[in-house]
Design an enzyme around this catalytic site. Sequence first.
Site, PDB file in Angstrom:
ATOM      1  N   ASN A  11       0.980  -1.300  -0.087  1.00 22.06           N
ATOM      2  CA  ASN A  11       0.003   0.099   0.225  1.00 22.06           C
ATOM      3  C   ASN A  11       0.920   1.116   0.002  1.00 22.06           C
ATOM      4  O   ASN A  11       1.543   1.523   0.996  1.00 22.06           O
ATOM      5  CB  ASN A  11      -0.915  -0.268   1.225  1.00 22.06           C
ATOM      6  CG  ASN A  11      -1.939   1.258   1.403  1.00 22.06           C
ATOM      7  OD1 ASN A  11      -1.501   2.092   0.423  1.00 22.06           O
ATOM      8  ND2 ASN A  11      -2.424   1.084   2.374  1.00 22.06           N
ATOM      9  N   ARG A  90      -2.587  -2.134  -3.304  1.00 24.42           N
ATOM     10  CA  ARG A  90      -3.945  -1.056  -3.209  1.00 24.42           C
ATOM     11  C   ARG A  90      -3.742  -0.050  -4.140  1.00 24.42           C
ATOM     12  O   ARG A  90      -2.542   0.625  -4.239  1.00 24.42           O
ATOM     13  CB  ARG A  90      -3.799  -0.560  -1.925  1.00 24.42           C
ATOM     14  CG  ARG A  90      -4.941   0.113  -1.699  1.00 24.42           C
ATOM     15  CD  ARG A  90      -5.069   1.005  -0.201  1.00 24.42           C
ATOM     16  NE  ARG A  90      -6.069   1.698  -0.016  1.00 24.42           N
ATOM     17  CZ  ARG A  90      -6.048   2.998   0.462  1.00 24.42           C
ATOM     18  NH1 ARG A  90      -4.779   3.585   1.024  1.00 24.42           N
ATOM     19  NH2 ARG A  90      -7.132   3.800   0.693  1.00 24.42           N
ATOM     20  N   HIS A 179     -12.795   3.490   0.586  1.00 25.59           N
ATOM     21  CA  HIS A 179     -12.607   2.616   1.714  1.00 25.59           C
ATOM     22  C   HIS A 179     -13.244   1.250   1.389  1.00 25.59           C
ATOM     23  O   HIS A 179     -13.877   0.292   2.043  1.00 25.59           O
ATOM     24  CB  HIS A 179     -13.388   3.013   2.764  1.00 25.59           C
ATOM     25  CG  HIS A 179     -12.626   4.211   3.526  1.00 25.59           C
ATOM     26  ND1 HIS A 179     -13.137   5.056   4.318  1.00 25.59           N
ATOM     27  CD2 HIS A 179     -11.240   4.152   3.914  1.00 25.59           C
ATOM     28  CE1 HIS A 179     -12.523   5.787   4.893  1.00 25.59           C
ATOM     29  NE2 HIS A 179     -11.349   5.330   4.489  1.00 25.59           N
ATOM     30  N   ARG A 240     -10.169  16.442   7.461  1.00 25.57           N
ATOM     31  CA  ARG A 240     -11.042  16.689   6.354  1.00 25.57           C
ATOM     32  C   ARG A 240     -12.385  17.203   6.853  1.00 25.57           C
ATOM     33  O   ARG A 240     -13.183  16.874   7.715  1.00 25.57           O
ATOM     34  CB  ARG A 240     -11.553  15.635   5.458  1.00 25.57           C
ATOM     35  CG  ARG A 240     -10.037  15.061   4.677  1.00 25.57           C
ATOM     36  CD  ARG A 240     -10.541  14.051   3.786  1.00 25.57           C
ATOM     37  NE  ARG A 240      -9.143  13.492   3.222  1.00 25.57           N
ATOM     38  CZ  ARG A 240      -9.387  12.046   3.287  1.00 25.57           C
ATOM     39  NH1 ARG A 240     -10.376  11.429   3.828  1.00 25.57           N
ATOM     40  NH2 ARG A 240      -8.066  11.618   2.614  1.00 25.57           N
ATOM     41  N   ILE A 335     -11.539   4.513  14.955  1.00 24.44           N
ATOM     42  CA  ILE A 335     -12.191   5.157  16.281  1.00 24.44           C
ATOM     43  C   ILE A 335     -13.443   4.092  16.191  1.00 24.44           C
ATOM     44  O   ILE A 335     -13.819   3.654  17.543  1.00 24.44           O
ATOM     45  CB  ILE A 335     -12.761   6.432  15.778  1.00 24.44           C
ATOM     46  CG1 ILE A 335     -11.521   7.353  15.265  1.00 24.44           C
ATOM     47  CG2 ILE A 335     -13.651   6.989  16.279  1.00 24.44           C
ATOM     48  CD1 ILE A 335     -11.905   8.632  14.748  1.00 24.44           C
ATOM     49  N   GLY A 336     -13.769   3.464  15.051  1.00 24.45           N
ATOM     50  CA  GLY A 336     -14.910   2.389  15.336  1.00 24.45           C
ATOM     51  C   GLY A 336     -14.721   1.388  16.022  1.00 24.45           C
ATOM     52  O   GLY A 336     -15.562   0.503  16.839  1.00 24.45           O
ATOM     53  N   GLU A 388      -8.220  -4.621   5.389  1.00 23.60           N
ATOM     54  CA  GLU A 388      -7.903  -4.626   4.110  1.00 23.60           C
ATOM     55  C   GLU A 388      -6.694  -5.161   3.223  1.00 23.60           C
ATOM     56  O   GLU A 388      -6.759  -5.553   2.484  1.00 23.60           O
ATOM     57  CB  GLU A 388      -7.520  -3.056   3.820  1.00 23.60           C
ATOM     58  CG  GLU A 388      -8.979  -2.285   4.234  1.00 23.60           C
ATOM     59  CD  GLU A 388      -8.577  -0.626   4.322  1.00 23.60           C
ATOM     60  OE1 GLU A 388      -8.845   0.204   3.752  1.00 23.60           O
ATOM     61  OE2 GLU A 388      -8.054  -0.447   5.566  1.00 23.60           O
TER      62      GLU A 388
HETATM   63  P1  AMP Z   1      -7.111   4.874  11.663  1.00 27.22           P
HETATM   64  O1  AMP Z   1      -7.015   6.013  10.685  1.00 27.22           O
HETATM   65  O2  AMP Z   1      -7.999   3.640  11.289  1.00 27.22           O
HETATM   66  O3  AMP Z   1      -5.836   4.133  11.925  1.00 27.22           O
HETATM   67  O4  AMP Z   1      -7.813   5.437  12.959  1.00 27.22           O
HETATM   68  C1  AMP Z   1      -6.943   6.198  13.605  1.00 27.22           C
HETATM   69  C2  AMP Z   1      -7.857   7.257  14.648  1.00 27.22           C
HETATM   70  O5  AMP Z   1      -8.312   6.054  15.409  1.00 27.22           O
HETATM   71  C3  AMP Z   1      -7.368   8.291  15.429  1.00 27.22           C
HETATM   72  O6  AMP Z   1      -8.408   9.309  15.387  1.00 27.22           O
HETATM   73  C4  AMP Z   1      -7.361   7.559  16.759  1.00 27.22           C
HETATM   74  O7  AMP Z   1      -7.119   8.499  17.626  1.00 27.22           O
HETATM   75  C5  AMP Z   1      -8.315   6.537  16.865  1.00 27.22           C
HETATM   76  N1  AMP Z   1      -8.197   5.637  17.830  1.00 27.22           N
HETATM   77  C6  AMP Z   1      -7.305   4.522  18.043  1.00 27.22           C
HETATM   78  N2  AMP Z   1      -7.325   4.171  19.036  1.00 27.22           N
HETATM   79  C7  AMP Z   1      -8.299   4.750  19.973  1.00 27.22           C
HETATM   80  C8  AMP Z   1      -8.955   4.587  21.207  1.00 27.22           C
HETATM   81  N3  AMP Z   1      -8.744   3.671  22.034  1.00 27.22           N
HETATM   82  N4  AMP Z   1      -9.897   5.247  21.618  1.00 27.22           N
HETATM   83  C9  AMP Z   1     -10.349   6.244  20.685  1.00 27.22           C
HETATM   84  N5  AMP Z   1      -9.810   6.313  19.459  1.00 27.22           N
HETATM   85  C10 AMP Z   1      -8.970   5.850  19.066  1.00 27.22           C
END
Ligand code: AMP
Length: 406
Positions: A11, A90, A179, A240, A335-336, A388
């Site tokens: 990627n 990717r 995504h 964004r 985040i999810g 992914e």
């Molecule tokens: P990603 O782009 O999928 O790697 O996600 C990054 C985001 O996930 C960032 O905003 C991080 O702060 C959030 N994140 C990762 N771990 C946690 C956590 N334990 N609680 C809240 N947000 C998180």
Amino acid sequence: MFANSNILVINCGSSSLKFSLMDAITGETFADGIAERLMTADASIKINITDNHHQLSLNAPFDHKMAIEQLVHALTQANLIKQISAIGHRVVHGGEQYSQPILITDSIKQTITELSKLAPLHNPANLIGIEAAQLTFKQLPQVAIFDTAFHQTMPEKAYMYALPYELYQQHSVRKYGFHGTSHYFVSKQAAKQLNKPIEQCSFISAHLGNGCSVTAIKNGQSVDSSMGFTPLEGVMMGTRSGSIDPGIIFYLVDQLDYSLNEVNQLLNKKSGLLGLSTLSNDCRTLEQAATSANDKKSRLATLALTVFCYQIAKSIASFSASLTNLDGLIFTGGIGENSTFVREQVLTHLSLLNFHIDNSKNKIIRLGGSGNICQTNSRPCLVIPTNEEWVIAEQTYALLQKNIQG
Ligand code: AMP
């Protein structure tokens, strides 16, 4: 049968290159890593070899090709190099041309180059990765997996903008959605968890990371998605803005003397959680700040998170118009998968759709965990870690097998 199912997944971004060597059938990862800040004096590369817990960390100025050479060196030393049967790349934008993985040839590279006009930041970077890998792995087949491909099943009513039709016909202006590999992966996993064939499942999936998108999936196929012609549309994200009144752009340019480049930077890099909170694009930092002393910092962190959760809930609710039934909601992305706070806030807005959170279940699912966070009388809401890389490995392997058989 193809010789073996070990696929190197690449990627490649403009200044970074992530990779995983994995078994496409089981998802087992043998090595992974990331090279960052490429082509700067601070370039670094980290390579983990899973089996022997070997970690290589190197800081030196190098580019994508040199990053791949480092990777080859590490994989050779770990006796893993001969086990790679193909490379899966990717590629962000496949336009309307690609709704399936494709074996990379010179003419495919030409089309990916032409599609760079739709994804000027991403496709050229993806091509750098392809060319660097082709130079090093001359004998191996290379496959492109497109981030937009999963969304090519969207109907016309979902992908058309209310703009003059010629813009679509002559200049490809339409919604594409992004995504795709993530939404595809988590919807398949969700169907497994509900013990139902994916072809009979309808979900709304929310990929919430630094980039965020919500997708409506009907009978296993994407029928609408919040990101649009570019990944800027939809819900607000780390940096964004997501969807805003386009009139704001004219105001910035005409009244506040912004250049177009400054508007671009503002909407892509300085808005979202970062812009509203004035503190950070990182959800963890904002959650901490929101619970700290009741000062301006905490007020704006709370505001940013509140608007974020409300926008996500509204986007999810709007996609009920795309479906005739709904088996459940899916949360994924950094985040999810991890933020109990965001999940709770989003679901609080969705009680009309019969989502009722179980707070104790919500609290225990994080750090790679998976499962339903709702009460038994509620529609299910599943937290599912995305993968992914595994989709790219799986689809690369499947394409090569099909070519051999067919
Ligand atoms: P990603 O782009 O999928 O790697 O996600 C990054 C985001 O996930 C960032 O905003 C991080 O702060 C959030 N994140 C990762 N771990 C946690 C956590 N334990 N609680 C809240 N947000 C998180």
